[in-house]
Scaffold this motif. Structure first.
Motif, PDB file in Angstrom:
ATOM      1  N   LEU A  25     -20.884  44.732 -16.895  1.00 55.60           N
ATOM      2  CA  LEU A  25     -21.214  43.427 -17.446  1.00 55.60           C
ATOM      3  C   LEU A  25     -20.319  43.082 -18.638  1.00 55.60           C
ATOM      4  O   LEU A  25     -19.901  41.933 -18.801  1.00 55.60           O
ATOM      5  N   GLY A  26     -20.043  44.082 -19.464  1.00 60.75           N
ATOM      6  CA  GLY A  26     -19.176  43.845 -20.616  1.00 60.75           C
ATOM      7  C   GLY A  26     -17.802  43.363 -20.198  1.00 60.75           C
ATOM      8  O   GLY A  26     -17.249  42.410 -20.766  1.00 60.75           O
ATOM      9  N   VAL A  27     -17.235  44.014 -19.183  1.00 62.29           N
ATOM     10  CA  VAL A  27     -15.918  43.615 -18.693  1.00 62.29           C
ATOM     11  C   VAL A  27     -15.988  42.238 -18.040  1.00 62.29           C
ATOM     12  O   VAL A  27     -15.146  41.366 -18.285  1.00 62.29           O
ATOM     13  N   GLY A  28     -17.008  42.016 -17.207  1.00 65.49           N
ATOM     14  CA  GLY A  28     -17.127  40.741 -16.511  1.00 65.49           C
ATOM     15  C   GLY A  28     -17.270  39.570 -17.449  1.00 65.49           C
ATOM     16  O   GLY A  28     -16.635  38.521 -17.262  1.00 65.49           O
ATOM     17  N   VAL A  29     -18.093  39.731 -18.478  1.00 69.54           N
ATOM     18  CA  VAL A  29     -18.308  38.629 -19.426  1.00 69.54           C
ATOM     19  C   VAL A  29     -17.052  38.381 -20.255  1.00 69.54           C
ATOM     20  O   VAL A  29     -16.615  37.234 -20.442  1.00 69.54           O
ATOM     21  N   ALA A  30     -16.439  39.472 -20.764  1.00 74.17           N
ATOM     22  CA  ALA A  30     -15.269  39.322 -21.626  1.00 74.17           C
ATOM     23  C   ALA A  30     -14.120  38.629 -20.907  1.00 74.17           C
ATOM     24  O   ALA A  30     -13.474  37.723 -21.450  1.00 74.17           O
ATOM     25  N   VAL A  31     -13.859  39.050 -19.674  1.00 73.25           N
ATOM     26  CA  VAL A  31     -12.738  38.476 -18.926  1.00 73.25           C
ATOM     27  C   VAL A  31     -13.123  37.131 -18.317  1.00 73.25           C
ATOM     28  O   VAL A  31     -12.290  36.226 -18.207  1.00 73.25           O
TER      29      VAL A  31
ATOM     30  N   VAL B 169     -11.000  42.376  -5.287  1.00 70.18           N
ATOM     31  CA  VAL B 169     -10.090  43.459  -5.669  1.00 70.18           C
ATOM     32  C   VAL B 169      -9.070  42.908  -6.648  1.00 70.18           C
ATOM     33  O   VAL B 169      -8.077  42.280  -6.275  1.00 70.18           O
ATOM     34  N   ILE B 170      -9.329  43.108  -7.934  1.00 72.88           N
ATOM     35  CA  ILE B 170      -8.450  42.640  -9.007  1.00 72.88           C
ATOM     36  C   ILE B 170      -8.330  43.762 -10.040  1.00 72.88           C
ATOM     37  O   ILE B 170      -8.894  44.848  -9.878  1.00 72.88           O
ATOM     38  N   ASP B 171      -7.606  43.483 -11.106  1.00 69.77           N
ATOM     39  CA  ASP B 171      -7.365  44.505 -12.133  1.00 69.77           C
ATOM     40  C   ASP B 171      -8.671  45.092 -12.678  1.00 69.77           C
ATOM     41  O   ASP B 171      -8.838  46.309 -12.756  1.00 69.77           O
ATOM     42  N   GLU B 172      -9.578  44.202 -13.076  1.00 70.91           N
ATOM     43  CA  GLU B 172     -10.770  44.658 -13.785  1.00 70.91           C
ATOM     44  C   GLU B 172     -11.736  45.424 -12.886  1.00 70.91           C
ATOM     45  O   GLU B 172     -12.277  46.463 -13.293  1.00 70.91           O
TER      46      GLU B 172
ATOM     47  N   LEU C 205     -12.568  52.850 -10.697  1.00 72.18           N
ATOM     48  CA  LEU C 205     -11.852  54.128 -10.820  1.00 72.18           C
ATOM     49  C   LEU C 205     -12.348  54.951 -12.007  1.00 72.18           C
ATOM     50  O   LEU C 205     -12.157  56.169 -12.033  1.00 72.18           O
ATOM     51  N   ALA C 206     -12.965  54.296 -12.973  1.00 71.75           N
ATOM     52  CA  ALA C 206     -13.448  55.017 -14.156  1.00 71.75           C
ATOM     53  C   ALA C 206     -14.768  55.731 -13.905  1.00 71.75           C
ATOM     54  O   ALA C 206     -15.225  56.490 -14.772  1.00 71.75           O
ATOM     55  N   GLN C 207     -15.381  55.534 -12.738  1.00 72.60           N
ATOM     56  CA  GLN C 207     -16.698  56.110 -12.476  1.00 72.60           C
ATOM     57  C   GLN C 207     -16.576  57.514 -11.877  1.00 72.60           C
ATOM     58  O   GLN C 207     -15.607  57.824 -11.193  1.00 72.60           O
ATOM     59  N   PRO C 208     -17.580  58.365 -12.118  1.00 69.51           N
ATOM     60  CA  PRO C 208     -17.511  59.766 -11.678  1.00 69.51           C
ATOM     61  C   PRO C 208     -17.968  59.999 -10.249  1.00 69.51           C
ATOM     62  O   PRO C 208     -17.815  61.102  -9.728  1.00 69.51           O
ATOM     63  N   SER C 209     -18.559  59.012  -9.593  1.00 68.70           N
ATOM     64  CA  SER C 209     -19.089  59.211  -8.245  1.00 68.70           C
ATOM     65  C   SER C 209     -18.890  57.948  -7.425  1.00 68.70           C
ATOM     66  O   SER C 209     -18.647  56.866  -7.967  1.00 68.70           O
ATOM     67  N   ARG C 210     -19.011  58.082  -6.106  1.00 67.12           N
ATOM     68  CA  ARG C 210     -18.857  56.922  -5.224  1.00 67.12           C
ATOM     69  C   ARG C 210     -19.960  55.898  -5.472  1.00 67.12           C
ATOM     70  O   ARG C 210     -19.707  54.691  -5.462  1.00 67.12           O
ATOM     71  N   ARG C 211     -21.172  56.372  -5.676  1.00 67.32           N
ATOM     72  CA  ARG C 211     -22.286  55.452  -5.942  1.00 67.32           C
ATOM     73  C   ARG C 211     -22.007  54.623  -7.198  1.00 67.32           C
ATOM     74  O   ARG C 211     -22.160  53.398  -7.201  1.00 67.32           O
ATOM     75  N   ALA C 212     -21.589  55.291  -8.258  1.00 61.89           N
ATOM     76  CA  ALA C 212     -21.301  54.580  -9.504  1.00 61.89           C
ATOM     77  C   ALA C 212     -20.109  53.646  -9.334  1.00 61.89           C
ATOM     78  O   ALA C 212     -20.084  52.545  -9.899  1.00 61.89           O
ATOM     79  N   ALA C 213     -19.118  54.061  -8.549  1.00 64.24           N
ATOM     80  CA  ALA C 213     -17.947  53.211  -8.319  1.00 64.24           C
ATOM     81  C   ALA C 213     -18.343  51.946  -7.571  1.00 64.24           C
ATOM     82  O   ALA C 213     -17.887  50.836  -7.903  1.00 64.24           O
ATOM     83  N   ARG C 214     -19.193  52.082  -6.558  1.00 63.90           N
ATOM     84  CA  ARG C 214     -19.655  50.907  -5.819  1.00 63.90           C
ATOM     85  C   ARG C 214     -20.444  49.965  -6.720  1.00 63.90           C
ATOM     86  O   ARG C 214     -20.276  48.743  -6.678  1.00 63.90           O
ATOM     87  N   LEU C 215     -21.311  50.536  -7.534  1.00 60.81           N
ATOM     88  CA  LEU C 215     -22.127  49.718  -8.426  1.00 60.81           C
ATOM     89  C   LEU C 215     -21.254  49.013  -9.455  1.00 60.81           C
ATOM     90  O   LEU C 215     -21.412  47.811  -9.710  1.00 60.81           O
ATOM     91  N   GLY C 216     -20.330  49.737 -10.063  1.00 64.64           N
ATOM     92  CA  GLY C 216     -19.440  49.138 -11.050  1.00 64.64           C
ATOM     93  C   GLY C 216     -18.575  48.050 -10.453  1.00 64.64           C
ATOM     94  O   GLY C 216     -18.383  46.983 -11.055  1.00 64.64           O
ATOM     95  N   PHE C 217     -18.042  48.301  -9.262  1.00 67.62           N
ATOM     96  CA  PHE C 217     -17.212  47.300  -8.587  1.00 67.62           C
ATOM     97  C   PHE C 217     -18.014  46.035  -8.289  1.00 67.62           C
ATOM     98  O   PHE C 217     -17.552  44.918  -8.529  1.00 67.62           O
ATOM     99  N   THR C 218     -19.228  46.213  -7.776  1.00 70.70           N
ATOM    100  CA  THR C 218     -20.054  45.068  -7.395  1.00 70.70           C
ATOM    101  C   THR C 218     -20.471  44.233  -8.600  1.00 70.70           C
ATOM    102  O   THR C 218     -20.337  43.006  -8.595  1.00 70.70           O
ATOM    103  N   VAL C 219     -20.966  44.893  -9.641  1.00 67.27           N
ATOM    104  CA  VAL C 219     -21.443  44.156 -10.821  1.00 67.27           C
ATOM    105  C   VAL C 219     -20.278  43.469 -11.528  1.00 67.27           C
ATOM    106  O   VAL C 219     -20.382  42.301 -11.937  1.00 67.27           O
ATOM    107  N   THR C 220     -19.160  44.171 -11.659  1.00 63.84           N
ATOM    108  CA  THR C 220     -17.993  43.560 -12.301  1.00 63.84           C
ATOM    109  C   THR C 220     -17.498  42.370 -11.502  1.00 63.84           C
ATOM    110  O   THR C 220     -17.228  41.295 -12.051  1.00 63.84           O
ATOM    111  N   GLY C 221     -17.360  42.552 -10.183  1.00 62.96           N
ATOM    112  CA  GLY C 221     -16.861  41.469  -9.347  1.00 62.96           C
ATOM    113  C   GLY C 221     -17.762  40.252  -9.351  1.00 62.96           C
ATOM    114  O   GLY C 221     -17.290  39.112  -9.486  1.00 62.96           O
ATOM    115  N   LEU C 222     -19.067  40.467  -9.222  1.00 69.99           N
ATOM    116  CA  LEU C 222     -20.005  39.349  -9.190  1.00 69.99           C
ATOM    117  C   LEU C 222     -20.036  38.609 -10.521  1.00 69.99           C
ATOM    118  O   LEU C 222     -19.953  37.378 -10.571  1.00 69.99           O
ATOM    119  N   THR C 223     -20.138  39.363 -11.613  1.00 69.16           N
ATOM    120  CA  THR C 223     -20.190  38.739 -12.939  1.00 69.16           C
ATOM    121  C   THR C 223     -18.915  37.968 -13.232  1.00 69.16           C
ATOM    122  O   THR C 223     -18.958  36.811 -13.696  1.00 69.16           O
TER     123      THR C 223
END
Length: 269
Positions: free
Chosen positions: A35-41, A127-130, A136-154
């Motif tokens: 959310l922090g990345v999505g809002v800032a960018v 699929v963009i920079d952010e 890629l910064a996440q330690p697991s596939r589950r976390a990577a999917r969640l981070g990608f989805t929340v960042t992309g949607l936001t």
């Protein structure tokens, strides 16, 4: 897009089977970072809306670029070239070259996220920079999917909303340089990237890429310096390969040593 259940992952340190280091990350932490990345960018959409409107594009054209293209740097390159009086085809070509990097991101993310086939075309639009950096910064596939989805949607929602507001209020906002909104996206991306440069090789690639990009920025069309900067990776790998080869004995030297060894053994018999 995230899996419903997942067991905590552990990583065993090399050389031991007794200790285990947990590498799981709470979903709340992943969502907070995304959310922090999505809002800032996402707020940078204001700058794009104002810039696009000031370049002569209509409200519909401006919003269509954000909805359908959704690659911030490419969008800025396109409207910037048009504002400078460039040919629309040339401007589009420069924006295309700048967006090519997303194809390489997609190759890496397709392996990391391993999404179902029917979701891949939809995910490809995000699929963009952010989103790549967060995933890629996440330690697991589950976390990577969640981070990608929340960042992309936001980011997608905010970017398009602020694009609309920026285009509508272009005259009221004035010069976007005074706001500094155009620098928010690159600043956030660099903040995400810097902690991932852990090895000397990674730092060397990043440093050379920056030098190449800045050196060719004044002389090449928009988007091309980014592709030139990508040559930093193979250049560093080639140099490392040459250095390692230099540390090994030359084939002729190896054969000479082997012949001397065989001759010594023959004399001892």
């Amino acid at each position: 897009m995230a899996e419903q259940t997942a067991q905590p992952e552990t990583r065993k340190p090399s050389g031991t089977d007794t200790a285990a280091e947990p590498v799981s990350k709470p979903d709340s932490a992943v969502v907070r970072d995304a959310l922090g990345v999505g809002v800032a960018v996402g707020l940078s959409g204001f700058a794009f809306g104002v810039t696009s409107a000031g370049s002569g594009l209509s409200l519909l054209q401006t919003c269509a670029l954000s909805l359908l293209v959704f690659t911030g740097a490419s969008q800025f390159a396109l409207v910037g070239a048009i504002a400078a009086g460039g040919n629309p085809l040339t401007a589009a070509a420069g924006a295309f070259f700048l967006g090519v990097r997303n194809a390489f991101y997609g190759i890496r993310l397709s392996q990391l996220l391993a999404l179902p086939r029917f979701l891949r075309p939809l995910a490809a639009h995000w699929v963009i920079d952010e989103t790549t950096a967060v995933a890629l910064a996440q330690p697991s596939r589950r976390a990577a999917r969640l981070g990608f989805t929340v960042t992309g949607l936001t980011l997608y929602v905010l970017w398009n909303l602020t694009t609309l507001l920026g285009a509508l209020g272009a005259e009221a906002l004035g010069d976007t340089d005074a706001w500094g909104l155009d620098a928010a996206g690159p600043a956030v991306f660099l903040a995400l990237l810097a902690p991932m440069l852990r090895t000397t090789t990674e730092r060397a690639v990043a440093g050379i890429a920056v030098v190449l990009g800045l050196a060719f920025l004044p002389v090449l069309p928009a988007g091309v310096p980014v592709l030139v900067a990508a040559l930093a990776a193979p250049a560093v790998l080639w140099f490392q390969g040459r250095r390692r080869a230099g540390d090994r004995p030359e084939p002729a030297e190896t054969e000479r040593r082997r012949a001397e060894t065989d001759r010594t053994k023959g004399q001892d018999r």
